[in-house]
Design a protein around this motif. Structure first.
Motif, PDB file in Angstrom:
ATOM      1  N   UNK A 102       1.753   2.648  -4.951  1.00 52.45           N
ATOM      2  CA  UNK A 102       3.000   1.916  -4.686  1.00 52.45           C
ATOM      3  C   UNK A 102       2.811   0.409  -4.677  1.00 52.45           C
ATOM      4  N   UNK A 103       1.575  -0.053  -4.538  1.00 52.79           N
ATOM      5  CA  UNK A 103       1.314  -1.497  -4.477  1.00 52.79           C
ATOM      6  C   UNK A 103       1.795  -2.178  -5.749  1.00 52.79           C
ATOM      7  N   UNK A 104       2.500  -3.284  -5.579  1.00 56.56           N
ATOM      8  CA  UNK A 104       3.019  -4.033  -6.730  1.00 56.56           C
ATOM      9  C   UNK A 104       4.463  -3.736  -7.050  1.00 56.56           C
ATOM     10  N   UNK A 105       5.019  -2.669  -6.482  1.00 54.54           N
ATOM     11  CA  UNK A 105       6.443  -2.397  -6.620  1.00 54.54           C
ATOM     12  C   UNK A 105       7.187  -3.065  -5.459  1.00 54.54           C
ATOM     13  N   UNK A 106       8.514  -3.080  -5.520  1.00 50.50           N
ATOM     14  CA  UNK A 106       9.295  -3.821  -4.543  1.00 50.50           C
ATOM     15  C   UNK A 106      10.245  -2.912  -3.769  1.00 50.50           C
ATOM     16  N   UNK A 107      10.263  -3.097  -2.450  1.00 53.20           N
ATOM     17  CA  UNK A 107      11.305  -2.496  -1.641  1.00 53.20           C
ATOM     18  C   UNK A 107      12.535  -3.389  -1.713  1.00 53.20           C
ATOM     19  N   UNK A 108      13.690  -2.780  -1.938  1.00 56.03           N
ATOM     20  CA  UNK A 108      14.929  -3.522  -2.109  1.00 56.03           C
ATOM     21  C   UNK A 108      15.688  -3.552  -0.790  1.00 56.03           C
ATOM     22  N   UNK A 109      16.066  -4.761  -0.355  1.00 54.79           N
ATOM     23  CA  UNK A 109      16.809  -4.919   0.878  1.00 54.79           C
ATOM     24  C   UNK A 109      18.044  -5.768   0.662  1.00 54.79           C
ATOM     25  N   UNK A 110      18.416  -6.518   1.674  1.00 58.30           N
ATOM     26  CA  UNK A 110      19.628  -7.330   1.584  1.00 58.30           C
ATOM     27  C   UNK A 110      20.857  -6.455   1.609  1.00 58.30           C
ATOM     28  N   UNK A 128       0.841  -1.200   0.000  1.00 56.09           N
ATOM     29  CA  UNK A 128       0.000   0.000   0.000  1.00 56.09           C
ATOM     30  C   UNK A 128       0.873   1.245   0.000  1.00 56.09           C
ATOM     31  N   UNK A 129       0.224   2.383  -0.154  1.00 59.92           N
ATOM     32  CA  UNK A 129       0.926   3.653  -0.187  1.00 59.92           C
ATOM     33  C   UNK A 129       0.992   4.226  -1.590  1.00 59.92           C
ATOM     34  N   UNK A 130       1.706   5.351  -1.723  1.00 62.19           N
ATOM     35  CA  UNK A 130       1.892   5.996  -3.019  1.00 62.19           C
ATOM     36  C   UNK A 130       3.352   6.322  -3.239  1.00 62.19           C
ATOM     37  N   UNK A 131       3.777   6.236  -4.497  1.00 67.84           N
ATOM     38  CA  UNK A 131       5.078   6.752  -4.907  1.00 67.84           C
ATOM     39  C   UNK A 131       4.848   8.183  -5.373  1.00 67.84           C
ATOM     40  N   UNK A 132       5.583   9.123  -4.784  1.00 70.80           N
ATOM     41  CA  UNK A 132       5.412  10.525  -5.158  1.00 70.80           C
ATOM     42  C   UNK A 132       6.759  11.126  -5.558  1.00 70.80           C
ATOM     43  N   UNK A 133       6.709  12.259  -6.226  1.00 67.97           N
ATOM     44  CA  UNK A 133       7.931  12.930  -6.642  1.00 67.97           C
ATOM     45  C   UNK A 133       7.666  13.841  -7.819  1.00 67.97           C
ATOM     46  N   UNK A 134       8.742  14.443  -8.347  1.00 68.72           N
ATOM     47  CA  UNK A 134       8.618  15.412  -9.435  1.00 68.72           C
ATOM     48  C   UNK A 134       8.703  14.790 -10.816  1.00 68.72           C
TER      49      UNK A 134
END
Length: 201
Positions: free
Chosen positions: A172-180, A158-164
């Motif tokens: 934001x749903x369906x995108x991936x947070x990158x870790x490791x 959930x959430x939103x990707x925001x920016x210029x």
């Protein structure tokens, strides 16, 4: 350089390994290719244009040049709005292919759920381990040169990707947070914005 060492030798400029890499970088980043900006870098459309120009100038035929993600690249190259792990793994398992990941640096507001994009970066996929990807990251804070890093991908719910940037804001749903082992600045979250796929004939 990897493709040049694996059947596509005309992609490699002349000279030692170091000289060839420097010459390749300069040609790809040049105004007739990607047109990389020293201040804002290279966007997805520029990367695709440069790769296409460089590969065809070397005399090779591109079987596929596509993009999965939210960045604007032109409809001839768009495949999906969301990068897919299985597509990335399938491409990197093919000796005629290469995959580059465009990641974004975001600040997360827990109250609103927004992820505010503050910058981005490119890394190269070199393999995978299960659903984790193996990458080479040219950033100075990524550690020793040529070190392979293992990164994890966790789907955002959930959430939103925001920016210029164009195509933001968006869900934001369906995108991936990158870790490791991904090198991320303090206070930032890394999100996989997209992936560029190249497959040669």
């Amino acid at each position: 350089m990897w493709l040049a060492a694996n059947g596509y030798e005309d992609l490699r400029p002349e000279g030692s390994a170091r000289e060839a890499q420097i010459a390749m970088i300069r040609e790809l980043a040049g105004s007739d290719s990607m047109g990389t900006s020293p201040t804002i870098g290279t966007n997805a459309a520029q990367l695709i244009r440069g790769v296409e120009s460089y590969v065809t100038a070397a005399g090779y035929t591109i079987a596929e040049l596509s993009y999965e993600g939210w960045r604007a690249v032109g409809e001839d190259y768009e495949y999906s709005e969301h990068p897919a792990i299985e597509d990335i793994k399938a491409a990197i398992a093919d000796d005629q292919s290469a995959v580059w990941l465009n990641v974004g640096w975001y600040e997360h507001d827990e109250d609103s759920g927004d992820y505010a994009r503050k910058g981005g970066h490119w890394v190269t996929v070199v393999g995978y381990d299960g659903d984790d990807l193996l990458i080479h990251d040219p950033a100075p804070n990524a550690g020793p040169r040529f070190r392979t890093q293992q990164i994890s991908l966790e789907e955002i719910a959930e959430g939103r990707l925001t920016g210029n940037e164009r195509n933001l804001p968006r869900d934001a749903a369906g995108y991936y947070e990158v870790g490791g082992e991904m090198a991320v600045s303090t206070g930032k979250i890394c999100i996989l914005d997209g992936a560029v796929f190249l497959r040669l004939e």
